[in-house]
Write a protein that holds these residues in place. Structure first.
Motif, short mmCIF file in Angstrom:
data_model
loop_
_atom_site.label_atom_id
_atom_site.label_comp_id
_atom_site.label_asym_id
_atom_site.label_seq_id
_atom_site.Cartn_x
_atom_site.Cartn_y
_atom_site.Cartn_z
N SER A 206 -36.90 -38.49 -27.11
CA SER A 206 -36.17 -37.86 -28.21
C SER A 206 -35.21 -36.75 -27.79
O SER A 206 -34.35 -36.37 -28.58
N ASP A 207 -35.33 -36.22 -26.58
CA ASP A 207 -34.49 -35.10 -26.19
C ASP A 207 -33.17 -35.57 -25.58
O ASP A 207 -33.01 -36.72 -25.20
N ALA A 208 -32.24 -34.62 -25.48
CA ALA A 208 -30.87 -34.95 -25.09
C ALA A 208 -30.69 -34.82 -23.57
O ALA A 208 -31.63 -34.59 -22.83
N VAL A 209 -29.43 -34.99 -23.15
CA VAL A 209 -29.07 -34.88 -21.74
C VAL A 209 -29.57 -33.55 -21.19
O VAL A 209 -29.46 -32.51 -21.84
N PHE A 210 -30.10 -33.58 -19.99
CA PHE A 210 -30.75 -32.40 -19.42
C PHE A 210 -29.80 -31.53 -18.61
O PHE A 210 -30.01 -30.34 -18.49
N ASP A 231 -34.04 -48.54 -22.27
CA ASP A 231 -32.59 -48.50 -22.32
C ASP A 231 -32.09 -47.09 -22.67
O ASP A 231 -31.12 -46.60 -22.08
N ARG A 232 -32.80 -46.45 -23.59
CA ARG A 232 -32.41 -45.08 -23.95
C ARG A 232 -32.55 -44.15 -22.76
O ARG A 232 -31.66 -43.33 -22.49
N LEU A 236 -29.72 -42.00 -20.77
CA LEU A 236 -29.86 -40.55 -20.60
C LEU A 236 -29.68 -40.14 -19.15
O LEU A 236 -29.00 -39.14 -18.85
N PHE A 237 -30.26 -40.91 -18.24
CA PHE A 237 -30.11 -40.61 -16.82
C PHE A 237 -28.65 -40.72 -16.39
O PHE A 237 -28.14 -39.88 -15.64
N SER A 259 -28.49 -52.09 -20.97
CA SER A 259 -27.08 -52.12 -21.35
C SER A 259 -26.27 -51.10 -20.55
O SER A 259 -25.04 -51.13 -20.58
N HIS A 260 -26.97 -50.21 -19.84
CA HIS A 260 -26.29 -49.18 -19.04
C HIS A 260 -26.25 -49.53 -17.55
O HIS A 260 -25.82 -48.71 -16.73
N SER A 261 -26.67 -50.74 -17.20
CA SER A 261 -26.78 -51.09 -15.77
C SER A 261 -25.44 -51.03 -15.05
O SER A 261 -25.39 -50.73 -13.85
#
Length: 282
Positions: A206-210, A231-232, A236-237, A259-261
């Motif tokens: 649930s948290d955003a970009v670190f 995927d989420r 985020l990474f 989908s981010h690959s």
């Protein structure tokens, strides 16, 4: 429908309601974790806590504040060890570190750090490679009790032999005993290893970009997520990495179906270490 099938159907409903209650009251979101893993962990919690049904467990969770950390201990439990899978750390040392040396300052994120074994592994590795002083390490987990254990840096002495062997196999340049003091059946790792460490609650759910990281290590965490949540986390990474930053994941995990690959390229394929593509696609 058989009695067993009917019971399992009721249990599935109870578990989904329990996870919904956990999210609505405490904002811990396990609703998209792999159901088989969640069910196994909740059954263990119910049995060991002496609670008859998942509905009764939900009632305790809603009305007894002491139940939250106890339940999180079951839902987020991770069996780890220092320098686990030594070949992964050897690849970091020999193939990733030469790239990191070119930066004047570094940020490293250990996501899902549990009780700190991987954190101390990376801090020791960076110290041995002369990078510790220019690095800030971010150690995060959703389990506050696990973070407290990580910050304490104390482990049973009977685990140290395995840690030591792993460290040697990872290409360690010193003796692991240089970094801890042993007493009363426990090993306490030196406080100096924590001088550049920031410990923080953070949920991949649930948290955003670190932040803008040069290296993210998140190993054996996503195996408990379903495809949507994996995927989420991968997105985020990608958003949290600097241009050409590195991502390491667990040996049984993959970016292949995300989908981010396309945002990553294989860097050390056999160790599941990836590099974020530069903005120009390189």
């Amino acid at each position: 429908m058989s009695d067993r099938s009917q019971l399992e159907k009721v249990e599935d409903i109870e578990i989904r309601l329990l996870l919904e209650a956990l999210f609505l009251k405490y904002h811990y979101d396990f609703r998209n974790y792999a159901m088989a893993s969640i069910k196994r962990r909740l059954r263990q919690a119910r049995q060991q806590l002496g609670i008859a049904t998942f509905s009764a467990l939900q009632d305790r969770l809603l009305h007894d504040p002491d139940m939250l950390p106890r339940l999180l201990g079951y839902l987020t439990i991770q069996v780890s060890e220092m320098f686990r899978d030594p070949s992964y750390f050897k690849a970091i040392r020999e193939q990733v570190v030469p790239h990191l040396r070119t930066y004047p300052s570094l940020k490293v994120w250990i996501a899902g750090c549990s009780e700190g074994e991987e954190l101390y592994s990376l801090v020791i590795l960076f110290r041995e490679e002369g990078l510790e002083d220019r690095t800030i390490f971010y150690a995060t987990d959703i389990n506050h009790q696990a973070l407290e254990a990580a910050e304490a840096g104390v482990y049973p002495l009977d685990r140290i032999q395995l840690f030591t062997e792993n460290h040697r196999k990872s290409g360690g340049r010193s003796s692991l005993s240089d970094y801890y003091q042993a007493a009363y059946g426990r090993a306490r790792f030196d406080a100096s290893l924590r001088r550049n460490v920031v410990f923080s609650d953070h949920s991949l759910v649930s948290d955003a970009v670190f932040g803008e990281m040069n290296l993210i290590s998140c190993r054996n965490v996503m195996i408990y997520f379903d495809r949507k949540l994996q995927d989420r986390a991968i997105g985020l990474f990608g958003d949290s990495l600097s241009r050409k930053g590195f991502l390491g994941i667990g040996s049984k995990e993959t970016l292949r179906f995300s989908s981010h690959s396309a945002a990553f390229v294989d860097f050390v394929r056999e160790e599941k270490i990836y590099q974020r593509r530069s903005n120009d696609g390189g």
